[in-house]
Design a protein around this motif. Structure first.
Motif, PDB file in Angstrom:
ATOM      1  N   LEU A  95       1.191  -1.264   0.004  1.00  0.00           N
ATOM      2  CA  LEU A  95      -0.174  -0.012   0.093  1.00  0.00           C
ATOM      3  C   LEU A  95       0.699   0.728  -0.096  1.00  0.00           C
ATOM      4  N   VAL A  96       2.392   1.051   0.439  1.00  0.00           N
ATOM      5  CA  VAL A  96       2.737   2.221   0.536  1.00  0.00           C
ATOM      6  C   VAL A  96       3.396   3.053  -0.478  1.00  0.00           C
ATOM      7  N   VAL A  97       4.231   1.853  -1.321  1.00  0.00           N
ATOM      8  CA  VAL A  97       4.802   1.374  -2.365  1.00  0.00           C
ATOM      9  C   VAL A  97       3.717   2.058  -3.337  1.00  0.00           C
ATOM     10  N   VAL A  98       2.529   1.878  -3.923  1.00  0.00           N
ATOM     11  CA  VAL A  98       2.016   2.417  -4.220  1.00  0.00           C
ATOM     12  C   VAL A  98       1.458   3.796  -4.703  1.00  0.00           C
ATOM     13  N   ALA A  99       1.696   3.728  -2.850  1.00  0.00           N
ATOM     14  CA  ALA A  99       0.846   5.691  -2.526  1.00  0.00           C
ATOM     15  C   ALA A  99       2.070   6.626  -3.356  1.00  0.00           C
ATOM     16  N   LEU A 100       3.497   6.161  -2.713  1.00  0.00           N
ATOM     17  CA  LEU A 100       4.352   6.649  -2.866  1.00  0.00           C
ATOM     18  C   LEU A 100       4.119   7.118  -5.267  1.00  0.00           C
ATOM     19  N   SER A 101       4.293   6.170  -5.482  1.00  0.00           N
ATOM     20  CA  SER A 101       4.112   6.007  -7.180  1.00  0.00           C
ATOM     21  C   SER A 101       3.361   7.150  -7.776  1.00  0.00           C
ATOM     22  N   TRP A 102       2.613   7.270  -6.822  1.00  0.00           N
ATOM     23  CA  TRP A 102       1.224   8.517  -7.427  1.00  0.00           C
ATOM     24  C   TRP A 102       2.058   9.732  -7.156  1.00  0.00           C
ATOM     25  N   ILE A 103       2.689  10.154  -6.064  1.00  0.00           N
ATOM     26  CA  ILE A 103       3.296  11.164  -6.091  1.00  0.00           C
ATOM     27  C   ILE A 103       4.315  11.676  -7.090  1.00  0.00           C
ATOM     28  N   LEU A 104       5.654  10.620  -7.097  1.00  0.00           N
ATOM     29  CA  LEU A 104       6.275  10.505  -7.743  1.00  0.00           C
ATOM     30  C   LEU A 104       6.791  10.010  -9.248  1.00  0.00           C
ATOM     31  N   GLY A 105       5.834   9.617  -9.104  1.00  0.00           N
ATOM     32  CA  GLY A 105       5.590   8.906 -10.810  1.00  0.00           C
ATOM     33  C   GLY A 105       5.299  10.619 -11.661  1.00  0.00           C
ATOM     34  N   PRO A 106       5.225  11.361 -11.799  1.00  0.00           N
ATOM     35  CA  PRO A 106       5.329  12.995 -12.454  1.00  0.00           C
ATOM     36  C   PRO A 106       7.002  13.324 -12.519  1.00  0.00           C
ATOM     37  N   TRP A 107       6.973  12.901 -11.850  1.00  0.00           N
ATOM     38  CA  TRP A 107       8.828  13.666 -11.302  1.00  0.00           C
ATOM     39  C   TRP A 107       9.645  12.927 -12.294  1.00  0.00           C
ATOM     40  N   ILE A 108       9.485  11.189 -11.727  1.00  0.00           N
ATOM     41  CA  ILE A 108      10.392  10.415 -12.966  1.00  0.00           C
ATOM     42  C   ILE A 108      10.338  10.683 -13.794  1.00  0.00           C
ATOM     43  N   ALA A 109       9.220  10.767 -14.614  1.00  0.00           N
ATOM     44  CA  ALA A 109       9.141  11.490 -16.076  1.00  0.00           C
ATOM     45  C   ALA A 109       9.716  11.724 -16.786  1.00  0.00           C
ATOM     46  N   SER A 110       9.378  13.133 -16.075  1.00  0.00           N
ATOM     47  CA  SER A 110       9.601  14.729 -16.126  1.00  0.00           C
ATOM     48  C   SER A 110      11.012  15.152 -16.585  1.00  0.00           C
ATOM     49  N   SER A 111      11.944  14.679 -15.069  1.00  0.00           N
ATOM     50  CA  SER A 111      12.906  14.945 -14.629  1.00  0.00           C
ATOM     51  C   SER A 111      14.134  13.829 -14.526  1.00  0.00           C
ATOM     52  N   TRP A 112      13.984  12.852 -14.196  1.00  0.00           N
ATOM     53  CA  TRP A 112      14.862  11.959 -14.387  1.00  0.00           C
ATOM     54  C   TRP A 112      15.124  11.507 -15.177  1.00  0.00           C
ATOM     55  N   LEU A 113      13.973  11.192 -16.486  1.00  0.00           N
ATOM     56  CA  LEU A 113      14.392  10.065 -18.015  1.00  0.00           C
ATOM     57  C   LEU A 113      14.130  11.525 -18.844  1.00  0.00           C
ATOM     58  N   LYS A 114      15.240  10.856 -19.631  1.00  0.00           N
ATOM     59  CA  LYS A 114      15.360  11.668 -20.851  1.00  0.00           C
ATOM     60  C   LYS A 114      14.827  11.564 -21.829  1.00  0.00           C
ATOM     61  N   LEU A 115      13.776  11.449 -21.935  1.00  0.00           N
ATOM     62  CA  LEU A 115      12.068  11.424 -22.631  1.00  0.00           C
ATOM     63  C   LEU A 115      12.447  12.174 -24.064  1.00  0.00           C
ATOM     64  N   GLU A 116      12.525  11.613 -25.286  1.00  0.00           N
ATOM     65  CA  GLU A 116      12.347  12.021 -26.667  1.00  0.00           C
ATOM     66  C   GLU A 116      11.498  11.813 -27.135  1.00  0.00           C
ATOM     67  N   SER A 117      10.691  10.557 -27.347  1.00  0.00           N
ATOM     68  CA  SER A 117       9.496  10.345 -27.702  1.00  0.00           C
ATOM     69  C   SER A 117       7.855  10.607 -27.259  1.00  0.00           C
ATOM     70  N   LEU A 118       8.562   9.676 -25.826  1.00  0.00           N
ATOM     71  CA  LEU A 118       7.183   8.900 -25.741  1.00  0.00           C
ATOM     72  C   LEU A 118       6.921  10.206 -24.785  1.00  0.00           C
ATOM     73  N   SER A 119       5.325   9.871 -24.587  1.00  0.00           N
ATOM     74  CA  SER A 119       4.376  10.749 -23.656  1.00  0.00           C
ATOM     75  C   SER A 119       5.455  11.036 -22.341  1.00  0.00           C
ATOM     76  N   PRO A 120       5.517  11.583 -21.549  1.00  0.00           N
ATOM     77  CA  PRO A 120       5.553  11.893 -20.157  1.00  0.00           C
ATOM     78  C   PRO A 120       4.326  11.528 -18.712  1.00  0.00           C
ATOM     79  N   SER A 121       3.467  11.923 -19.662  1.00  0.00           N
ATOM     80  CA  SER A 121       2.038  11.405 -18.950  1.00  0.00           C
ATOM     81  C   SER A 121       2.059  10.258 -18.786  1.00  0.00           C
ATOM     82  N   ASP A 122       1.642   9.408 -20.315  1.00  0.00           N
ATOM     83  CA  ASP A 122       2.478   7.714 -20.268  1.00  0.00           C
ATOM     84  C   ASP A 122       3.088   7.461 -19.295  1.00  0.00           C
TER      85      ASP A 122
END
Length: 506
Positions: A95-122
């Motif tokens: 339960l704790v892991v899933v809750a944290l994933s909702w919070i950190l998911g957008p930061w990982i997609a937009s700030s940590w990973l160097k995405l080029e064509s993939l959608s950050p929201s996906d």
């Protein structure tokens, strides 16, 4: 066929299937989703490795308690109490892991990973899906550990094959004919994880004796939890050792380049994974021999396992290190990717082979229920490997990390394992490396030297695959039959197969 041999065969059949099917589908993933999407998949695979820290070493601890039940030194009611405790603990953790994933998911997609064509929201939604998968794998790991400890390894491997088929093969029609979305890929992985945990729990609960669960008392859990704390620390150190370079590179490299890096390391870990079935099959028996004070049988099985491992690694890892470009080309069919990732594969697969052999010292300590020296060795490894990896990765990129990995693991194989053996099995402290390991290391080194002298052009995937397969079989077979201990094992194994075939034909 003896139960131990049956477990070894079942473990290897399952592991080979899982490895081969995993390797076979990667070119299809790249074809339909792209190399960037595969880089993201590799990042999440690395993330799952880090999240295995949440297991706290308790799944293998449950397996050891199940082995002790088989040896008659613990009660079924206590084992059921420990199982219930772990289910409660890991459900809360999920339960704790899933809750944290909702919070950190957008930061990982937009700030940590160097995405080029993939959608950050996906990708942010994928973080949540991966958190759910991780949570389910934590729970299924409990049941798998128990099945392995009770030597119900055939059942555990059948379930692993079913789950791997769902996760790897069954998703392909979806990617080919419905959608190329990485989000759909991870949704399918979640379905596979649900099926796996349901089957694992049914199998383990069925294997337990029909006795009442002991009433909760901390003193009944003190000893397994103490052992689990040691394993938890080791798991943490292991993850830091094996995944730090990937974490650093996932931020430094573009996802396309990181995908190429993960291709090479995935093949290298495939070679290492060939060893775990043998260790899984042997470890419960070593625990029984130790608990029953059958020292001679303990030493013999330990040495035989070492020699079998060394022969397999010399054939597989030695061939990969000698011809890495052929391996990658036979797998992907992409000459450009194969040429760029070849040196990374050569060093990583060499280091993984050294690490697998050195890992027998951990098997020895785990079977004896005393992992304190392994903790010290891993701490030393952290202080040597991590600073070197960070420095060389930042300066030279992926190849710097790969060379550091190989050199450090070779150092520990040569020096640290002797210290461990002098403490726990002094009678083989000198001969283990020289007699049981050295022939395989020598043959692997000769393969690499010969590869530089033999001009074998990369031209045909089929020719590369066939040549590599012949070299693996010839090298492994040669090493198995030059040593008396492994020659007896192989002769017994072959006679067993012939007997089974003759019986069926009668």
């Amino acid at each position: 066929m003896t139960p131990l041999l049956r477990n070894i065969v079942a473990n290897y059949t399952s592991q080979l299937y899982v490895i081969l099917i995993g390797l076979a589908v990667v070119p299809q993933y790249i074809k339909y989703m792209g190399i960037e999407a595969y880089g993201v998949i590799g990042f999440f695979a690395m993330l799952q490795s880090w999240m295995s820290l949440l297991d706290l070493g308790l799944s293998p601890t449950l397996g050891r308690e199940a082995s002790k039940l088989k040896a008659g030194v613990t009660r079924a009611g206590v084992l059921k109490l420990f199982l219930r405790f772990l289910e409660t603990l890991f459900s809360f953790t999920a339960l704790v892991v899933v809750a944290l994933s909702w919070i950190l998911g957008p930061w990982i997609a937009s700030s940590w990973l160097k995405l080029e064509s993939l959608s950050p929201s996906d990708v942010a939604l994928c973080v949540v899906l991966v958190a759910c998968i991780i949570s389910l794998r934590l729970l299924s790991g409990i049941y798998r550990g128990g099945l392995l400890g009770m030597e119900r390894q055939v059942v555990a491997n059948v379930i692993a094959v079913i789950a791997a088929t769902l996760k790897s093969l069954a998703v392909l029609p979806l990617l080919i004919w419905v959608t190329h979305s990485i989000l759909a890929f991870f949704l399918f992985q979640l379905v596979g994880a649900i099926v796996e945990i349901v089957l694992m729990r049914i199998a383990f609960v069925k294997a337990l004796p029909s006795v009442a669960t002991e009433k909760f008392q901390w003193n009944l859990l003190r000893e397994p939890l103490r052992f689990g704390v040691g394993l938890a620390f080791l798991s943490g150190v292991w993850i830091v050792i094996s995944q730090s370079d990937k974490l650093i590179l996932s931020h430094i490299l573009s996802m396309q380049n990181f995908g190429e890096f993960m291709l090479a390391t995935s093949v290298a870990w495939g070679a290492y994974s060939l060893i775990s079935p043998l260790q899984q099959a042997v470890l419960p028996r070593l625990v029984v021999f130790f608990e029953q004070n059958q020292h001679d049988k303990f030493v013999l099985l330990y040495r035989q396992t070492t020699m079998l491992m060394a022969a397999i690694l010399a054939g597989v890892a030695g061939t990969m290190a000698a011809y890495p470009e052929h391996v990658l080309f036979a797998w992907t069919g992409n000459l450009t990717v194969a040429a760029r990732a070849a040196d990374i594969l050569r060093w990583y697969v060499s280091g993984s082979g050294f690490m697998a052999l050195a890992g027998m010292a951990y098997v020895l300590q785990h079977a004896r229920g005393d992992v304190r020296m392994h903790i010290r060795g891993n701490l030393l490894n952290v202080f040597i490997l991590i600073p070197s990896t960070i420095a060389l990765t930042l300066k030279f990129g992926a190849i710097g990390a790969a060379i550091t990995w190989a050199v450090t693991n070779l150092f520990f194989l040569i020096f640290w394992t002797r210290i461990v053996h002098k403490k726990f099995l002094p009678e083989i402290a000198n001969s283990w490396l020289t007699r049981d390991i050295s022939p395989a290391l020598l043959v692997g080194a000769l393969l690499c030297v010969a590869a530089h002298q033999l001009n074998w052009p990369v031209s045909s995937r089929l020719l590369s695959f066939a040549g590599l397969a012949v070299l693996v079989v010839a090298t492994t077979g040669f090493l198995l039959f030059i040593q008396a201990e492994t020659r007896r094992i192989m002769s017994f194994f072959l006679r067993g197969i012939v007997k089974i075939l003759c019986t069926k034909n009668v």
